[in-house]
Design a protein around this motif. Structure first.
Motif, mmCIF file in Angstrom:
data_model
loop_
_atom_site.group_PDB
_atom_site.id
_atom_site.type_symbol
_atom_site.label_atom_id
_atom_site.label_comp_id
_atom_site.label_asym_id
_atom_site.label_seq_id
_atom_site.Cartn_x
_atom_site.Cartn_y
_atom_site.Cartn_z
ATOM 1 N N HIS A 99 16.359 -64.348 20.472
ATOM 2 C CA HIS A 99 17.197 -64.698 21.618
ATOM 3 C C HIS A 99 16.435 -65.429 22.712
ATOM 4 O O HIS A 99 17.048 -66.122 23.526
ATOM 5 C CB HIS A 99 17.797 -63.432 22.210
ATOM 6 C CG HIS A 99 16.760 -62.501 22.780
ATOM 7 N ND1 HIS A 99 15.679 -62.087 22.058
ATOM 8 C CD2 HIS A 99 16.627 -61.951 24.013
ATOM 9 C CE1 HIS A 99 14.925 -61.294 22.809
ATOM 10 N NE2 HIS A 99 15.473 -61.201 23.997
ATOM 11 N N GLY A 100 15.127 -65.266 22.788
ATOM 12 C CA GLY A 100 14.458 -65.887 23.934
ATOM 13 C C GLY A 100 12.947 -65.880 23.908
ATOM 14 O O GLY A 100 12.314 -66.443 24.802
ATOM 15 N N ALA A 101 12.356 -65.275 22.888
ATOM 16 C CA ALA A 101 10.899 -65.155 22.890
ATOM 17 C C ALA A 101 10.205 -66.504 22.803
ATOM 18 O O ALA A 101 9.076 -66.667 23.273
ATOM 19 C CB ALA A 101 10.444 -64.261 21.736
ATOM 20 N N ILE A 132 23.070 -64.108 20.595
ATOM 21 C CA ILE A 132 21.652 -64.449 20.439
ATOM 22 C C ILE A 132 21.442 -65.922 20.763
ATOM 23 O O ILE A 132 20.518 -66.304 21.498
ATOM 24 C CB ILE A 132 21.184 -64.131 19.006
ATOM 25 C CG1 ILE A 132 21.290 -62.617 18.730
ATOM 26 C CG2 ILE A 132 19.763 -64.617 18.787
ATOM 27 C CD1 ILE A 132 20.455 -61.751 19.635
ATOM 28 N N SER A 133 22.295 -66.772 20.226
ATOM 29 C CA SER A 133 22.201 -68.207 20.472
ATOM 30 C C SER A 133 22.469 -68.548 21.938
ATOM 31 O O SER A 133 21.783 -69.384 22.529
ATOM 32 C CB SER A 133 23.187 -68.957 19.571
ATOM 33 O OG SER A 133 23.130 -70.339 19.798
ATOM 34 N N MET A 134 23.487 -67.915 22.527
ATOM 35 C CA MET A 134 23.809 -68.174 23.933
ATOM 36 C C MET A 134 22.614 -67.840 24.834
ATOM 37 O O MET A 134 22.283 -68.594 25.757
ATOM 38 C CB MET A 134 25.003 -67.318 24.361
ATOM 39 C CG MET A 134 26.321 -67.619 23.686
ATOM 40 S SD MET A 134 27.140 -69.092 24.304
ATOM 41 C CE MET A 134 26.675 -70.228 23.023
ATOM 42 N N THR A 135 21.982 -66.725 24.563
ATOM 43 C CA THR A 135 20.851 -66.306 25.388
ATOM 44 C C THR A 135 19.686 -67.270 25.227
ATOM 45 O O THR A 135 19.021 -67.638 26.211
ATOM 46 C CB THR A 135 20.422 -64.875 25.011
ATOM 47 O OG1 THR A 135 21.558 -64.002 25.100
ATOM 48 C CG2 THR A 135 19.331 -64.364 25.936
ATOM 49 N N TYR A 136 19.434 -67.691 23.999
ATOM 50 C CA TYR A 136 18.388 -68.681 23.737
ATOM 51 C C TYR A 136 18.633 -69.970 24.518
ATOM 52 O O TYR A 136 17.711 -70.558 25.080
ATOM 53 C CB TYR A 136 18.345 -68.955 22.232
ATOM 54 C CG TYR A 136 17.507 -70.142 21.823
ATOM 55 C CD1 TYR A 136 16.118 -70.114 21.929
ATOM 56 C CD2 TYR A 136 18.109 -71.287 21.298
ATOM 57 C CE1 TYR A 136 15.351 -71.200 21.531
ATOM 58 C CE2 TYR A 136 17.347 -72.373 20.896
ATOM 59 C CZ TYR A 136 15.969 -72.326 21.013
ATOM 60 O OH TYR A 136 15.218 -73.408 20.616
ATOM 61 N N SER A 157 14.283 -62.788 27.982
ATOM 62 C CA SER A 157 13.295 -62.930 26.913
ATOM 63 C C SER A 157 12.727 -61.588 26.471
ATOM 64 O O SER A 157 11.883 -61.538 25.564
ATOM 65 C CB SER A 157 12.161 -63.858 27.353
ATOM 66 O OG SER A 157 11.516 -63.355 28.506
ATOM 67 N N SER A 158 13.181 -60.500 27.068
ATOM 68 C CA SER A 158 12.705 -59.171 26.696
ATOM 69 C C SER A 158 13.097 -58.840 25.257
ATOM 70 O O SER A 158 14.178 -59.198 24.793
ATOM 71 C CB SER A 158 13.297 -58.122 27.635
ATOM 72 O OG SER A 158 13.079 -56.809 27.139
ATOM 73 N N LEU A 175 21.438 -60.116 27.945
ATOM 74 C CA LEU A 175 21.959 -61.176 27.091
ATOM 75 C C LEU A 175 22.918 -62.047 27.894
ATOM 76 O O LEU A 175 23.485 -61.606 28.897
ATOM 77 C CB LEU A 175 22.680 -60.587 25.874
ATOM 78 C CG LEU A 175 21.807 -59.773 24.912
ATOM 79 C CD1 LEU A 175 22.674 -59.080 23.875
ATOM 80 C CD2 LEU A 175 20.768 -60.669 24.229
ATOM 81 N N ALA A 176 23.096 -63.269 27.425
ATOM 82 C CA ALA A 176 23.907 -64.232 28.169
ATOM 83 C C ALA A 176 25.007 -64.805 27.295
ATOM 84 O O ALA A 176 24.907 -64.832 26.066
ATOM 85 C CB ALA A 176 23.027 -65.361 28.701
ATOM 86 N N GLY A 177 26.062 -65.280 27.947
ATOM 87 C CA GLY A 177 27.171 -65.926 27.258
ATOM 88 C C GLY A 177 27.576 -67.199 27.984
ATOM 89 O O GLY A 177 26.889 -67.666 28.903
ATOM 90 N N MET A 178 28.717 -67.733 27.596
ATOM 91 C CA MET A 178 29.179 -68.999 28.148
ATOM 92 C C MET A 178 30.695 -68.958 28.290
ATOM 93 O O MET A 178 31.393 -68.388 27.446
ATOM 94 C CB MET A 178 28.767 -70.160 27.231
ATOM 95 C CG MET A 178 29.253 -71.530 27.679
ATOM 96 S SD MET A 178 29.041 -72.795 26.395
ATOM 97 C CE MET A 178 27.265 -72.961 26.366
#
Length: 545
Positions: A99-101, A132-136, A157-158, A175-178
């Motif tokens: 997701h963000g690492a 996962i993709s949204m957060t990335y 990124s945690s 986590l994030a969305g859109m």
């Protein structure tokens, strides 16, 4: 009653390394600078190929998310409940940093390693890949808002998955969305009617979002009309006072596929938000997020193709009909080889794109991502349907993963712009971003001299690209009408360039003869004579111990 003896059925495709069994993926990861991640990818691949993880995927899809609008006393909840197997899928994805690492690592090849891992793990279940993709993708978009990035970046990124319903400062990871599209506009986000009114240091949003991705997120990026025009806003799940923000989920979408993942209709009633980027420049701000989610559209679709080919080649290696194993029958060999060629082309494409993001090749990535997103997503439903047919009736039941792959196959073609929207975006890049076009053509030139069929196709395409840039102002309608044909040729040329340089010789030959040389029918399985189908199939077939 005891059933009769079960004969002529293949063993389950499980107990194998999803990463290690994909030769094109293994080679591409090393070539694009992420060989250092191979051991970790194999570890994830073994988990993805385990009976336990495969069961999580089935359970998460069989037990769809449930919207809880109110508690038993009548208080608003606006929460979505997921099956425990969905949470296990999410937990693995977050622990592995999908997701963000990559943003926090800063290691050469980090985005390639992340793309490979995302592709491997989404073969278990594609639905959980949405948050996962949204957060990335939201992480780079927040670079336009350094203060918000400083506040949210470490949580986004945690590697700790925390699905609890509480304010972000109390959570180990977020986590994030859109929320971009509205019912009156769809992909035409400039038609959005959600309004934003300044309120001290923040803003208040009022309106309706027709598709809210990842409704259990801790924040969303949304577009709304501010006084200076359409702008991008960060909308947190909880307001600055620590209480739930003023938003309400109306219902979950009853989708064709993607059943493990929730998509919601969202009502905003003065929801508190922060401006991201410059007021009136919302599309320009959020396009960074869109480019990265489009990369995941290509990655996720390549993963779906790979799993469909793995299932089909595995089945055909064991199943007998008319006195012979299916894989030994010429017609079936032609079909399987054609599908394997399509899958390898998609895999090389997604790895090249991820490498471009790693190396900061902004011009190439801008154009090539849109081109690849269009074509790879267009090919997925055709491939999924044909792969399902290889299993016959066994593939058309819910006990097989093939039915899920088939339902999933159109989704990425719709997400982040359907085909026509993507083609128009490609035309914009061609006519307004000469550096992007130059970088794209340079990539094609790198493959010249390896195959005469490729050379002929590329030279003809370059002539037409030059004509397109000249005619953009003179006759834009004519240019738009032929956009699909042009983008298709660009995508095939890009894939051809990668295959003649890096692909398996038998795969590259089959691709050049059929996709570039024109020696192919309209349906899969119509490769020209002379293709080494056995070599192509054996490369694609997963080997189960």
């Amino acid at each position: 009653m005891r059933t009769h003896d079960v004969l002529n059925q293949p063993p389950p495709l499980e107990g194998y390394d999803v990463f290690g069994a994909d030769e094109a993926l293994v080679e591409g990861v090393a070539r694009e600078g992420a060989g250092w991640a191979s051991d970790e990818l194999s570890e994830l691949g073994r988990l993805a190929g385990s009976e336990e993880a495969i069961t999580w995927g089935f359970e998460a899809n069989a037990n769809r998310p449930v919207l809880r609008t109110h508690d038993r006393f009548g208080h608003r909840l606006d929460r979505v409940d997921y099956h425990p197997s969905y949470h296990r899928l999410m937990e693995v994805a977050v622990e592995r940093g999908l997701h963000g690492a990559a943003w926090a690592q800063g290691t050469a090849g980090a985005h390639v390693a992340r793309a490979a891992a995302f592709g491997v793990w989404s073969q278990v279940d594609a639905g959980h890949g949405c948050p996962i993709s949204m957060t990335y993708a939201v992480y780079p978009a927040l670079r336009a808002a350094p203060r918000q990035l400083e506040a949210w970046g470490p949580r986004l990124s945690s590697r700790q998955y925390d699905p609890s319903f509480r304010p972000a400062p109390a959570k180990a990871g977020c986590l994030a969305g859109m929320g971009m599209t509205e019912k009156q506009g769809g992909s035409d986000v400039r038609a959005n009617t959600t309004t934003a009114v300044a309120d001290g240091e923040g803003w208040r949003l009022t309106g309706h979002k027709w598709f809210c991705s990842a409704p259990n997120s801790d924040l969303w990026l949304m577009l709304a009309q501010a006084p200076a025009g359409l702008s991008c806003f960060l909308v947190p799940r909880f307001g600055p006072d620590g209480g739930p923000n003023s938003l309400a989920f109306q219902r979950l979408k009853d989708k064709l596929g993607n059943h493990s993942n929730a998509s919601a209709e969202l009502e905003l009633e003065g929801a508190w938000a922060e401006l991201v980027g410059e007021e009136g420049r919302g599309v320009a701000t959020i396009v960074t997020m869109v480019n990265h989610t489009r990369l995941d559209c290509v990655t996720g679709t390549a993963a779906l193709m790979r799993q469909a080919v793995a299932q089909a080649t595995h089945h055909a290696a064991y199943r007998e009909a008319f006195g012979r194993v299916l894989a030994d029958q010429p017609l079936m060999r032609a079909v399987l080889a054609d599908l394997a060629v399509e899958s390898e082309a998609a895999t090389l494409t997604m790895l090249r794109l991820a490498g471009a993001y790693d190396r900061g090749e902004a011009g190439f990535a801008r154009l090539a991502t849109a081109v690849a997103k269009y074509w790879v997503c267009k090919r997925a439903p055709v491939l999924a349907a044909e792969a399902l047919e290889c299993l016959g009736g066994n593939g058309y039941v819910e006990e097989s993963v093939m039915s899920r792959l088939f339902r999933e196959s159109p989704l990425n073609g719709l997400w982040e712009g359907a085909g026509n929207v993507i083609c128009l975006d490609v035309l914009r890049a061609i006519t307004r971003s000469p550096l992007s076009l130059d970088a794209f053509v340079a990539e094609l030139d790198a493959g010249l001299g390896a195959d005469r069929r490729y050379d002929t196709a590329v030279e003809a395409l370059k002539v037409d690209l030059a004509a397109a840039t000249r005619s953009a102002a003179a006759d834009p309608g004519m240019l738009e009408a032929g956009a699909r044909r042009l983008v298709e040729r660009m995508a095939l040329a890009l894939q051809g360039s990668l295959l003649v340089r890096w692909g398996h010789p038998a795969v590259a030959d089959a691709f050049s003869a059929s996709r570039l040389g024109g020696d192919q029918g309209l349906a899969p399985g119509t490769l020209p004579s002379g293709v080494d189908c056995r070599a192509v199939i054996e490369r694609a077939r997963p080997k189960v111990a």
